[in-house]
Every structure is written in structure tokens, then in C-alpha cells.
Design an enzyme around this catalytic site. Structure first.
Site, PDB file in Angstrom:
ATOM      1  N   HIS A   1      -0.385   0.498  -9.908  1.00 51.73           N
ATOM      2  CA  HIS A   1      -1.290  -0.283  -9.270  1.00 51.73           C
ATOM      3  C   HIS A   1      -1.854  -1.494  -9.977  1.00 51.73           C
ATOM      4  CE1 HIS A   1      -3.539  -0.314  -5.132  1.00 51.73           C
ATOM      5  NE2 HIS A   1      -3.282  -1.669  -5.518  1.00 51.73           N
TER       6      HIS A   1
ATOM      7  N   ARG B   1       0.790  -1.084   0.029  1.00 52.65           N
ATOM      8  CA  ARG B   1      -0.071  -0.044  -0.005  1.00 52.65           C
ATOM      9  C   ARG B   1       0.831   1.390  -0.113  1.00 52.65           C
ATOM     10  NH1 ARG B   1      -3.505  -2.688  -1.294  1.00 52.65           N
ATOM     11  NH2 ARG B   1      -5.441  -3.315  -0.425  1.00 52.65           N
TER      12      ARG B   1
END
Lengths: 309, 309
Positions: free
Chosen positions: B272, B224
Site C-alpha cells: 500500500h 482498494r
């Protein structure tokens, strides 16, 4: 009796240290300082001068410093009766598979496209082919090719291999001979060349072979520069039929400063570094073969000159 | 009863197709068109609006569309009695390990240096650290971290892992807790973050952690964005203490156009994309959990909110 060492790629001092650590009495001579020619019983070489190996009357072993022997068999005056060996070293194999995996994963995960996006400041998730549906095709299923095939299958890729004679590897789709080549190529999205260099495989990566790959395929060549017709690759990349190539070997090494590969946006150039023989890892098998040759026994990793490997 | 879908990352139509193919009668609603709120029995979500999930009186399952649930637990008004699940999908795990391997092999084989050489037209074989001596350290040994650890060990790397609670994985050197962190970092040349995002791990990749790595280390963050203090990474790269970083996640996504990562010569930016949930692969486990929730049974892949994963 003495050992003659010659290579423009390998470090003689590193080999001297590795060999003498195991056999302190070894008479290690570096070409061209050969001393008396009749004292040379073995040659540990990479690309010897043509005609040179014929000049040692008591030579009983010729050992290639690499996995390939095209650098030796190209000598027209090679003494026919002397056994020739090549290095088959688990560490050489591991290095080669690792290099190929590095390039295959880069292409598979579209890192070339993502790097282009990064340079342009573009944030966009690209369509990612499923690993299980990504066909990697390996030309050559010898020691190197079959190791890579197993590692790719373990990572979940759809792996196919092409070989001269039929090879059975679990989980790998096998194709054989001239008649199997087209079917192999048609399904291959990432093609890896790990063939030995022989008269049959010289120039195999040509216009016709590249045209048989599906549109957008990739090429990884970590075998020999002579496998590839370099201008045919440039044409296939420029016409957009191939999406990219990673090359470690070339017709002329070092690669000429004005060679089109250097600046080609779809070509990754590495300087013949995929798999490098390490003296510490390979010295024992050479010394064992020297002992066998002295005792008149067949050495291991013996080459069949008629086959070329 | 109906299912509520909400995500700004995932395609609702692809999920609708995948779920209805398995359960044709499913009442599939895409936020904000929720219909009568008391008809919503389950929410399949990524980053729901804070406070929204508290508005469905008959909700009995909250399912994250990804492996992480920080996107849900950050909601202060989350209904405490509703079970929360996350996706643990072999294909998500495989994608994540593959992404990490792609970046690790690139750094290990010095492809960043070779690409710099290519741009400069330099032919030079660089010193290559041995795989068996190359320490890859994985932060987090959950489902994702332990899969990567096993794959790296199978390729011959020296692998270490750090986890909150002790984990035993064959061939992996394990470090645990606060007191084990420094020893783990000191030996790690390529650091991969695969931690869940929790209050304890937020900002863990900071100046102090990066300074504990050996000179010339690499970072791969595919967990993350909030794990990383981004300015601390830029400083470590600019000062030459770190050699490179591959990042898939960021504090703010999409990455702002003026963010220093885009143009940093030592940073690889991907949008991502390391591991993307595929509806066809993950729909069955969601439907199974919905059945369990309806029957009052505990769902699989249940999250412990106090732990954060």
C-alpha cells in the site's frame, strides 16, 4: 541492379516482404548469395564481414539496419566514397525511450527493494524519493536521448543531459564536453547511456565514471556493450556504491553462460531487445534513400564517418 | 477550538509540523487524547473508530487523509450533517499514475518473462506487442484514472476507460455503465483498477470480470483491496488465463504472512505504497477547508456520501 541484405539479427524474409510490398521489382539478395558482384548497388546490413563491402564495384549506398553504425565503421576496408546511412525511425526511438522508462521507473519506485521484501514476506513502506527531486542523467542527447529527456520531464523528473556539443532542450539541465562530465555525474542518481559508440565513447562507463556518481545510484545501459567496462560495474555493485543496473547490451552477445551478470542480484539482463527495427516501419526510408542514391542526391540520415554517427 | 487527528497509517508529528507551520495557533490533538469533546471543530482522519465521530457536538468538518472516503463512510453512526472532504492533491495523483505506469510498462515490456529467462540463463528476444496496439483499460475515470489515461496515451498506448457516467477524454475510448463493461473488458490486455470503493464496486474484480478479459491479460489494482475477490484472482492466475498481477491493496492489511499472494510467482506485492499523502503538500487544502467550514461556506473536494466519493 540488386540489393544485398546481410544481418545475423534481422529476419531477411520479413525485410524482403516489406521492401517488395513497396517496390515489387526490387532484386533482393541475401548474403552470401550475392550473384554477380557488379550488380549490387546497395547494401542493407548489420555487422557485415570486414572487407566484404569493398568487393562491390558499383555500390552506391550502405544502409545500417539500426540506429548505430559502429557495426559498419569498424570495417577497415570500407569503401570511402560510398554514403552510409542509419535508421532514424520514430518507432525505434519510441521503443528505446519506453525500455529506458521501464527500467528508470522500476528503480525510482524501488521495485527491486519491494521484490526483495516480497521474497522475504516483509510488509514495509519504504521512503520514496520525490519525482521532482529525482535526478535522471542521460549520456547522449541525440535523437534517442532527447526523446527520453522530454518524456521524463513530462512525468516530473529532474532531468539532466550530457552531450559532446551543447544542446538546448526545454526543462533539461545540459552539460557539455569533458569539462562538464563531472558536474553531470555528481548530481545523477539514475544514469542512462544512449551514446553512439565511437573511439571517444568506447569504455566511457568505467571505474572513474561510476565512482563519480552519488552513492546508491543506478545505471541503465541500452546503447552498446562496448561503452561499459563490465568488471568495473560488477565491482561498483559488489562494493555497494551502485544500487542496481539494467543492461540490454554487452561486450559479447549473446551473453556467455558463465557471465557474472546473469546471476548478479543487482543486475537486470535483457537480450538486446530494447529497440528492434521493424521492416514495415523502416522500409520506406531505405527505399527513398535508394532512389536518392540512384539520382546522385544525398540520402537522408547520412552518417559522418569522422564523427561516428 | 481544536483539530482532532487520527490515523494508523499517517505520522501525526509530520502533520502537526506541516499544519502549525501554516497556522501556528492551531490546537492540534491526536486521538485518543481528545481533551474536551465540545472543543473539537474538525477531524482529520483515516479509518476513525466507528461511532467516534458522532461524539463531538461541535464538529463541522470531517477530512479524509486520503483520496478515498470508504474508510469514513463505513461508519454507521457518522453525523449526517457534517461535510466530508477528501484529499485531491496533484502530487497524490502523480504518485498514483507513476505507480500504475511502473507496473504497466513492466508487463507491457514482458519484464516478468525476461526475469524468468535471466534466472534460467536464457538469451532469447521475445515477441513484443506494439505499444499502439496494446490496449490498457482503466476502471474508473475520476481524477486518478483520467490522469493515468492521458499519460498512457502520450506514451502511445491504446487506452480505454470505463466509468459510471460518460466521460470524454481526448484519445481515450470510453465505455459506460453496466452495459458497457463487457465490451471494455473484452479488449483490455492490461487492466488497471482506480475505482472508488462503494457498495456498487465492492468485489467488482471477481471471477466473471476476470473471465471476460482476453487470455494472457494482466491486472493492476491500486484502488482498494475490497474491489478484488482474492481467491478468484489466484484461480485465474493458476489456470493460466491471467498472465500476472501487481497489487498494492488487500482485503486485510498488512497482508497476512500466510497469504498466497506473497509467494505467487505471477503476483507482485507492494505494501500500500502507490500513493502516500504528504503533509506539506496536502496541509494547505485542509486549512483552507477549515476556514470555509468556520465561515459556513462549502469546502472544496466535498464528498457526496450517497455516491461514495
Amino acid at each position: 541492379m540488386a540489393l544485398l541484405f546481410k544481418s545475423h539479427l534481422d529476419d531477411p524474409e520479413a525485410w524482403r516482404r516489406a521492401l517488395l510490398a513497396l517496390e515489387p521489382d526490387l532484386d533482393f539478395r541475401v548474403w552470401p548469395e550475392t550473384g554477380a558482384r557488379d550488380e549490387i548497388e546497395a547494401a542493407l546490413v548489420w555487422a557485415p564481414e570486414p572487407g566484404d563491402l569493398a568487393r562491390y564495384p558499383n555500390l552506391r549506398l550502405i544502409a545500417s539496419l539500426g540506429a548505430g553504425v559502429d557495426n559498419i565503421l569498424s570495417d577497415p576496408d570500407l569503401p570511402a566514397e560510398v554514403p552510409i546511412t542509419r535508421i532514424i525511425d520514430p518507432d525505434l526511438t519510441r521503443q528505446m525511450s519506453e525500455y529506458a522508462l521501464t527500467q528508470i521507473l522500476r528503480f525510482h519506485r524501488r521495485m527491486d527493494d519491494y521484490e526483495r521484501q516480497q521474497r522475504a514476506g516483509v510488509w514495509r513502506v519504504l521512503a520514496q524519493p520525490l519525482t521532482a527531486e529525482r535526478r535522471v542523467g542521460i549520456l547522449g542527447l541525440g535523437v534517442l536521448g532527447s526523446d527520453l529527456a522530454r518524456k521524463l520531464a513530462a512525468l516530473g523528473f529532474d532531468v539532466a543531459g550530457w552531450s559532446r556539443t551543447p544542446k538546448e532542450i526545454e526543462g533539461i539541465t545540459g552539460f557539455t564536453g569533458e569539462e562538464g562530465l563531472e558536474g553531470f555525474l555528481t548530481g545523477t542518481e539514475i544514469l542512462v547511456c544512449l551514446l553512439p559508440l565511437t573511439p571517444e565513447t568506447e569504455g566511457i562507463l568505467d571505474k572513474d565514471l561510476l565512482a563519480a556518481l552519488p552513492e546508491g545510484a543506478y545505471l541503465v545501459n541500452c546503447a552498446r556493450g562496448e561503452h561499459l567496462i563490465e568488471k568495473d560495474l560488477v565491482a561498483a555493485l559488489d562494493e555497494g556504491r551502485l544500487a542496481g543496473a539494467a543492461l540490454d547490451v554487452y561486450r559479447a552477445e549473446p551473453l556467455a553462460p558463465d557471465h557474472p551478470f546473469w546471476a548478479h542480484p543487482k543486475v537486470i539482463v535483457t537480450p538486446h531487445c530494447a529497440s528492434v527495427t521493424t521492416p514495415a516501419s523502416s522500409a520506406p526510408q531505405f527505399l527513398d534513400n535508394l532512389k536518392r542514391a540512384r539520382a546522385g542526391r544525398a540520402p537522408s540520415n547520412l552518417v559522418d564517418p569522422s564523427r561516428g554517427y
